[in-house]
Scaffold this motif. Structure first.
Motif, PDB file in Angstrom:
ATOM      1  N   PRO A 115       0.815  -1.219   0.000  1.00  0.00           N
ATOM      2  CA  PRO A 115       0.000   0.000   0.000  1.00  0.00           C
ATOM      3  C   PRO A 115       0.847   1.267   0.000  1.00  0.00           C
ATOM      4  O   PRO A 115       0.393   2.321  -0.455  1.00  0.00           O
ATOM      5  CB  PRO A 115      -0.816  -0.115   1.297  1.00  0.00           C
TER       6      PRO A 115
ATOM      7  N   LEU B 282      -4.771   4.724   1.856  1.00  0.00           N
ATOM      8  CA  LEU B 282      -3.693   3.756   1.663  1.00  0.00           C
ATOM      9  C   LEU B 282      -2.641   3.888   2.760  1.00  0.00           C
ATOM     10  O   LEU B 282      -2.017   2.904   3.162  1.00  0.00           O
ATOM     11  CB  LEU B 282      -3.049   3.955   0.287  1.00  0.00           C
TER      12      LEU B 282
ATOM     13  N   TYR C 182      -4.085  -8.366   7.483  1.00  0.00           N
ATOM     14  CA  TYR C 182      -4.301  -8.072   6.072  1.00  0.00           C
ATOM     15  C   TYR C 182      -3.203  -8.697   5.213  1.00  0.00           C
ATOM     16  O   TYR C 182      -2.021  -8.571   5.502  1.00  0.00           O
ATOM     17  CB  TYR C 182      -4.326  -6.559   5.831  1.00  0.00           C
TER      18      TYR C 182
ATOM     19  N   THR D 126      -3.483  -4.931  -0.015  1.00  0.00           N
ATOM     20  CA  THR D 126      -4.039  -3.584   0.117  1.00  0.00           C
ATOM     21  C   THR D 126      -5.566  -3.582   0.052  1.00  0.00           C
ATOM     22  O   THR D 126      -6.233  -2.988   0.905  1.00  0.00           O
ATOM     23  CB  THR D 126      -3.477  -2.678  -0.990  1.00  0.00           C
ATOM     24  N   MET D 127      -6.132  -4.244  -0.945  1.00  0.00           N
ATOM     25  CA  MET D 127      -7.588  -4.253  -1.095  1.00  0.00           C
ATOM     26  C   MET D 127      -8.260  -4.943   0.089  1.00  0.00           C
ATOM     27  O   MET D 127      -9.306  -4.495   0.566  1.00  0.00           O
ATOM     28  CB  MET D 127      -7.985  -4.947  -2.408  1.00  0.00           C
ATOM     29  N   GLU D 128      -7.657  -6.034   0.569  1.00  0.00           N
ATOM     30  CA  GLU D 128      -8.231  -6.719   1.737  1.00  0.00           C
ATOM     31  C   GLU D 128      -8.187  -5.806   2.951  1.00  0.00           C
ATOM     32  O   GLU D 128      -9.131  -5.774   3.752  1.00  0.00           O
ATOM     33  CB  GLU D 128      -7.457  -8.007   2.027  1.00  0.00           C
TER      34      GLU D 128
ATOM     35  N   LEU E 117      -8.263  -2.474   2.938  1.00  0.00           N
ATOM     36  CA  LEU E 117      -9.269  -1.422   2.775  1.00  0.00           C
ATOM     37  C   LEU E 117     -10.669  -1.935   3.102  1.00  0.00           C
ATOM     38  O   LEU E 117     -11.421  -1.299   3.852  1.00  0.00           O
ATOM     39  CB  LEU E 117      -9.228  -0.883   1.339  1.00  0.00           C
ATOM     40  N   THR E 118     -11.031  -3.084   2.535  1.00  0.00           N
ATOM     41  CA  THR E 118     -12.379  -3.613   2.749  1.00  0.00           C
ATOM     42  C   THR E 118     -12.594  -4.043   4.197  1.00  0.00           C
ATOM     43  O   THR E 118     -13.684  -3.849   4.757  1.00  0.00           O
ATOM     44  CB  THR E 118     -12.649  -4.803   1.807  1.00  0.00           C
TER      45      THR E 118
ATOM     46  N   TRP F  77     -15.882   3.407   7.547  1.00  0.00           N
ATOM     47  CA  TRP F  77     -15.133   4.120   6.508  1.00  0.00           C
ATOM     48  C   TRP F  77     -14.394   5.326   7.063  1.00  0.00           C
ATOM     49  O   TRP F  77     -13.387   5.761   6.497  1.00  0.00           O
ATOM     50  CB  TRP F  77     -16.073   4.547   5.373  1.00  0.00           C
TER      51      TRP F  77
END
Length: 340
Positions: free
Chosen positions: A204, A256, A279, A282-284, A286-287, A295
């Motif tokens: 990230p 990020l 984690y 990166t996507m994992e 964030l979600t 958020w």
């Protein structure tokens, strides 16, 4: 810079570049340094000075980003009061040694490689012209290069800043790993997972720094181009353009940065929290943060970034200007002619 700009400047020419100086000056050691070396020294010194000046806000930002027990529900002001009460003034600078140690080579590499990449792009892809697109590409590549070379130092800074002291700091402080300095962090982390562990969260970081570094140079140069030429040498103008570019870039890439911080300390959290974050990408990250923490956590500490970016840029520009005058560095506008 480097080969694109030439080497030593004559004493007479250098004196003409420094505002208010006499056209005759005794030759000193700095006159024998290549221009790129002088700018690297100036940039590194300015970066270290600016980092130290905003270190207290940087410490609080990391504590908020990583949801450290006792701080995740506090605001900026209350967090500053808590650190002062439990750790004293030195608590504001925990991890700053690693931060400064990182920023000096980082700033030097970022600046030098930006000029080298820019020169390479201009020489090999002339169809792109000399506009801000070149700055976007060169800035992104330079940011990635600097991150890869200095990332372990950033990891050490985060782990040191993440530590809190005081009886009420954490509910399980006895099980939390304790680091006694940069060297201790490197030694412990390397034992845990080798070189790979020293680069935990680099994914990230790269994804964030590539657009951020590129946008920073892009916006900065584009804003300067929209100002009359007679005002382009103004320090206040550069300060304003740099601050706007930094704020805009930070806002777009900040989530990020939050993922990176949580990945850097996840080995600590996993050992003291049931079901701590783990984690794998990166996507994992964030979600998972959005699902479990909301958020808003993706922007935790962003207000501190806004508070520290402007003074950091201001101090950095001022210190850099003073160092350039002391080292007798010609203005970038003059030296960039040979690059363009």
């Amino acid at each position: 810079m480097g080969t694109s700009q030439g080497s030593t400047l004559s004493t007479t020419n250098v004196a003409e570049y420094v505002e208010g100086s006499s056209p005759r000056r005794d030759v000193s050691f700095v006159d024998y340094l290549p221009s790129y070396a002088k700018e690297l020294i100036a940039g590194g010194a300015a970066g270290a000075f600016a980092k130290t000046a905003v270190a207290p806000l940087e410490r609080i930002k990391i504590l908020l980003q990583t949801r450290t027990v006792g701080y995740h529900s506090l605001g900026v002001y209350q967090s500053l009061k808590k650190v002062l009460k439990e750790e004293g003034y030195l608590g504001f600078y925990k991890g700053n040694g690693a931060s400064v140690l990182r920023i000096v080579p980082y700033a030097a590499l970022h600046f030098m490689t930006y000029e080298q990449y820019r020169c390479w792009i201009l020489n090999n892809y002339s169809a792109l012209g000399t506009g801000p697109v070149v700055d976007l590409l060169a800035g992104s590549a330079a940011g990635g290069t600097a991150v890869l070379c200095t990332y372990p130092l950033d990891l050490a800074r985060t782990k040191l800043a993440y530590q809190v002291t005081g009886s009420k700091a954490t509910s399980s402080s006895l099980t939390q790993p304790s680091y006694h300095g940069i060297k201790d962090v490197f030694k412990t982390v390397y034992k845990e997972g080798g070189v790979r562990a020293l680069y935990r969260g680099v994914g990230p970081t790269l994804i964030g720094i590539l657009p951020y570094a590129g946008l920073k140079f892009y916006i900065y140069e584009e804003l300067k181009r929209r100002v009359p030429e007679e005002h382009q040498k103004s320090v206040m103008l550069r300060l304003s353009c740099g601050a706007l570019a930094g704020l805009f870039g930070q806002t777009l890439t900040y989530p990020l940065d939050v993922v990176r911080r949580q990945m850097q300390v996840q080995s600590l959290q996993s050992s003291i929290e049931q079901g701590g974050p783990g984690y794998r990408g990166t996507m994992e990250g964030l979600t998972t943060i959005v699902r479990n923490q909301g958020w808003r956590q993706l922007f935790a500490g962003l207000s501190i970034n806004y508070l520290k970016v402007v003074p950091s840029v201001a101090i950095g520009f001022t210190a850099y200007d003073v160092m350039k005058s002391w080292l007798r560095v010609p203005p970038r506008q003059m030296s960039s002619k040979s690059v363009s």
